[in-house]
Design a protein around this motif. Structure first.
Motif, short mmCIF file in Angstrom:
data_model
loop_
_atom_site.label_atom_id
_atom_site.label_comp_id
_atom_site.label_asym_id
_atom_site.label_seq_id
_atom_site.Cartn_x
_atom_site.Cartn_y
_atom_site.Cartn_z
N GLY A 1 0.82 -1.21 0.00
CA GLY A 1 0.00 0.00 0.00
C GLY A 1 0.85 1.26 0.00
O GLY A 1 0.54 2.22 -0.72
N ALA A 2 1.92 1.24 0.80
CA ALA A 2 2.81 2.40 0.83
C ALA A 2 3.49 2.61 -0.52
O ALA A 2 3.64 3.75 -0.98
CB ALA A 2 3.86 2.22 1.93
N GLY A 3 3.88 1.51 -1.16
CA GLY A 3 4.47 1.63 -2.48
C GLY A 3 3.50 2.20 -3.50
O GLY A 3 3.87 3.03 -4.35
N PHE A 4 2.24 1.76 -3.42
CA PHE A 4 1.22 2.28 -4.33
C PHE A 4 1.04 3.78 -4.14
O PHE A 4 0.99 4.54 -5.11
CB PHE A 4 -0.10 1.55 -4.08
N VAL A 5 0.97 4.22 -2.88
CA VAL A 5 0.79 5.65 -2.61
C VAL A 5 2.00 6.44 -3.10
O VAL A 5 1.85 7.52 -3.70
CB VAL A 5 0.57 5.87 -1.10
N ALA A 6 3.20 5.91 -2.87
CA ALA A 6 4.42 6.64 -3.26
C ALA A 6 4.52 6.80 -4.78
O ALA A 6 4.78 7.89 -5.29
CB ALA A 6 5.65 5.90 -2.72
N VAL A 7 4.29 5.71 -5.51
CA VAL A 7 4.39 5.79 -6.97
C VAL A 7 3.27 6.64 -7.54
O VAL A 7 3.47 7.40 -8.51
CB VAL A 7 4.37 4.38 -7.58
N THR A 8 2.08 6.57 -6.94
CA THR A 8 0.97 7.41 -7.39
C THR A 8 1.28 8.88 -7.18
O THR A 8 0.96 9.73 -8.03
CB THR A 8 -0.32 7.04 -6.64
N ALA A 9 1.93 9.20 -6.06
CA ALA A 9 2.30 10.60 -5.80
C ALA A 9 3.29 11.09 -6.85
O ALA A 9 3.21 12.25 -7.28
CB ALA A 9 2.90 10.71 -4.40
N VAL A 10 4.22 10.23 -7.25
CA VAL A 10 5.16 10.61 -8.31
C VAL A 10 4.41 10.86 -9.62
O VAL A 10 4.69 11.83 -10.34
CB VAL A 10 6.23 9.51 -8.50
N ALA A 11 3.45 10.00 -9.93
CA ALA A 11 2.64 10.19 -11.14
C ALA A 11 1.87 11.50 -11.10
O ALA A 11 1.76 12.21 -12.11
CB ALA A 11 1.68 9.02 -11.32
N PHE A 12 1.33 11.83 -9.93
CA PHE A 12 0.62 13.10 -9.76
C PHE A 12 1.53 14.28 -10.07
O PHE A 12 1.11 15.28 -10.67
CB PHE A 12 0.09 13.22 -8.33
N ALA A 13 2.79 14.18 -9.62
CA ALA A 13 3.73 15.28 -9.81
C ALA A 13 4.20 15.40 -11.26
O ALA A 13 4.44 16.50 -11.75
CB ALA A 13 4.94 15.10 -8.89
N VAL A 14 4.30 14.26 -11.95
CA VAL A 14 4.83 14.25 -13.31
C VAL A 14 3.77 14.64 -14.34
O VAL A 14 4.04 15.41 -15.27
CB VAL A 14 5.43 12.86 -13.65
N LEU A 15 2.57 14.10 -14.20
CA LEU A 15 1.52 14.37 -15.18
C LEU A 15 1.07 15.83 -15.12
O LEU A 15 1.01 16.42 -14.04
CB LEU A 15 0.31 13.46 -14.94
N PRO A 16 0.76 16.42 -16.27
CA PRO A 16 0.32 17.83 -16.27
C PRO A 16 -1.02 18.01 -15.59
O PRO A 16 -1.81 17.08 -15.46
CB PRO A 16 0.23 18.17 -17.77
#
Length: 276
Positions: A198-213
């Motif tokens: 779950g922590a990994g999912f949240v972390a990678v999702t946060a990176v996606a949020f930051a990268v996507l416009p």
């Protein structure tokens, strides 16, 4: 799981989706439509203020019914607002519920016995919760819902693409988290493995949020913030009700389909199948 069982679950998943769609339609009509009507009124008032002299506004047609077409001929050919908010809304929500119910039932068929020794009802609830999170909640947090016709029409294609890309990414990350949790379980235990995944999912999702416009032009400047907030809360409520009712209804249906089979093969075989 036999193909006949999967087909039976698919049919019941679609039926559960239909039932969930009925509840979601009731919420959408009672909670969501007032904010949609408010958004349309704001856009009509804005359009009326920008219209050249000598051009009348289409606002205020009989019974509060407003068509979205820009000419009188198109308005007569289009659906009235009352039709859109009742029959049109019901059709869209019910078709959406049936389709997602069928897909979710297939995901349930794959997950049963593979994510732990859960009963069919519990597996249905977990499947519905995972679907709500990955298919709607995560994309919603990045690209929140907006009322119709309040954004820049020139970027609607780009914004739609980004939203569906976020859905695909969220689902893939959810599947990856599930696989990671299963592989970590023998070493960390089920609880710790679930937390780590779950922590990994949240972390990678946060990176996606930051990268996507972002979607800065999805809402026109000056649109009432309170009305936008109401619409987004209503949208979230509709989806939450849809998936909650589906999880409950499909859990009951799946239990009835699978419980007789489990009783017939005996508890030893049942536990062995769940472990495999």
């Amino acid at each position: 799981m036999h193909a006949s069982t999967v087909r039976s679950l698919l049919v019941r998943g679609m039926l559960a989706g239909l039932i969930a769609g009925l509840f979601a339609f009731a919420v959408a009509y009672a909670v969501g439509e007032p904010s949609v009507n408010g958004a349309i009124a704001v856009e009509e008032a804005k359009a009326a203020g920008e219209a050249p002299a000598g051009h009348g506004s289409h606002a205020g047609h009989g019974g509060g019914t407003v068509a979205v077409e820009s000419t009188e001929e198109e308005e007569e050919e289009g659906f009235s607002r009352s039709t859109q908010s009742t029959f049109g809304l019901a059709t869209g929500v019910l078709v959406y519920g049936v389709a997602l119910g069928g897909i979710a039932s297939l995901a349930f068929s794959f997950a049963l016995g593979r994510i732990g020794r859960f009963s069919p009802r519990a597996t249905a609830a977990l499947t519905a919760a995972a679907a709500f999170t990955t298919v709607y909640l995560v994309p919603f947090l990045k690209y929140p819902a907006t009322p119709p016709a309040v954004g820049n029409p020139d970027t609607i294609g780009k914004r739609t693409t980004l939203f569906f890309l976020m859905i695909l990414l969220s689902v893939l990350l959810g599947v990856a988290a599930l696989i990671a949790g299963r592989r970590l379980a023998p070493r960390l235990g089920n609880w710790n493995a679930t937390l780590a995944a779950g922590a990994g999912f949240v972390a990678v999702t946060a990176v996606a949020f930051a990268v996507l416009p972002g979607n800065e032009d999805s809402v026109a400047a000056g649109f009432p913030a309170g009305l936008l907030w109401d619409f987004r809360l209503a949208s979230l409520a509709v989806q939450a009700v849809l998936w909650a009712v589906f999880g409950i209804a499909f859990g009951v249906f799946a239990q009835k389909v699978l419980a007789p089979r489990a009783d017939a093969v005996g508890p030893e075989v049942q536990v062995g199948a769940a472990a495999g």
